[in-house]
Motif scaffolding. Structure first.
Motif: not given
Length: 261
Positions: A240-259
């Protein structure tokens, strides 16, 4: 716990997965427990975080859980486990009771899991530490799991809600395309799945309020984000150690904003 060379070595939980099975007798198929409780606590202290440990109720007994709390929190020299620890107490507050107990953590029904939660959290010694128990919450939109657990808990006694500090919802938005290669439509498709988190919170929160009208129980959403298919890992045994991209960073940002909202 204890000296590394004396710790039990076990089969890796993921040894039967497709990826590790192909590696035959690779060391990754086994868990040497070299990174144990003490090493984790040292890491937590180094990064300035608070520890959050989870009892494996699929294979651990309630007594073993009590012993683990004793090992972590008893003042040095007061109990046998504190002597084994040999350091000042770790003062762990946050304790997960199981993990994904609806699936790989025991294949329980919510009513069955509520019984296990009661058993594991009954008269656990605190050693002056305010223990915060976090039961294994639902898989994404499984509202029946939330309703079944809380209904079974309050049926026994409404006062049992006081044992529940947080509710551990898990939600992965999956993938669209690959972890690194994806087109514009797949980019926005995955972002759309990520923001589903907000509706999941609203839906489960409403059900929790039917049994916990004052909403004392918090959300402890401790697994979330993208879950990409294998293929971009550095080595085959890096599960499960896949390479992350800016898309993953945006997903993290969107989710943290929801929290935070």
């Amino acid at each position: 716990v204890g000296p590394r060379e004396k710790r039990p070595k076990r089969v890796n939980f993921w040894a039967e997965s497709g990826m590790l099975r192909k590696l035959d007798n690779h060391p990754a198929n086994y868990e040497p427990n070299e990174f144990g409780t003490n090493e984790f606590m040292r890491f937590v202290q180094e990064v300035g975080a608070k520890p959050y440990l989870a009892a494996n109720i699929r294979g651990m007994t309630a007594r073993e859980f009590n012993d683990w709390v004793d090992y972590c929190n008893a003042p040095l020299g007061t109990t046998t486990w504190s002597q084994v620890r040999g350091t000042p107490p770790f003062n762990v507050e946050f304790w997960g009771i199981g993990n994904e107990s609806w699936g790989c953590g025991g294949d329980f029904r919510p009513e069955e899991y509520a019984v296990e939660f009661r058993r594991f959290t009954s008269w656990v010694p605190g050693f002056g530490v305010p223990l915060k128990f976090i039961p294994a919450g639902p898989n994404g939109g499984d509202l029946n799991w939330t309703r079944g657990f809380f209904e079974a808990l309050v049926r026994k006694s409404p006062g049992l809600l006081r044992r529940v500090w947080g509710w551990a919802l898990h939600y992965y938005c999956g993938t669209a395309g690959g972890p690194v290669e994806f087109n514009t439509d797949e980019y926005y498709e995955l972002l759309g799945r990520a923001v589903r988190m907000e509706q999941l919170i609203r839906d489960h929160w409403a059900i929790m309020g039917e049994y916990d009208r004052e909403h004392r129980v918090k959300f402890a959403i401790d697994e979330w984000g993208a879950w990409h298919k294998a293929g971009s890992e550095v080595a085959p045994h890096h599960l499960f150690g896949q390479i992350g991209t800016m898309r993953d960073a945006v997903i993290a940002g969107l989710t943290l904003d929801i929290f935070h909202r």
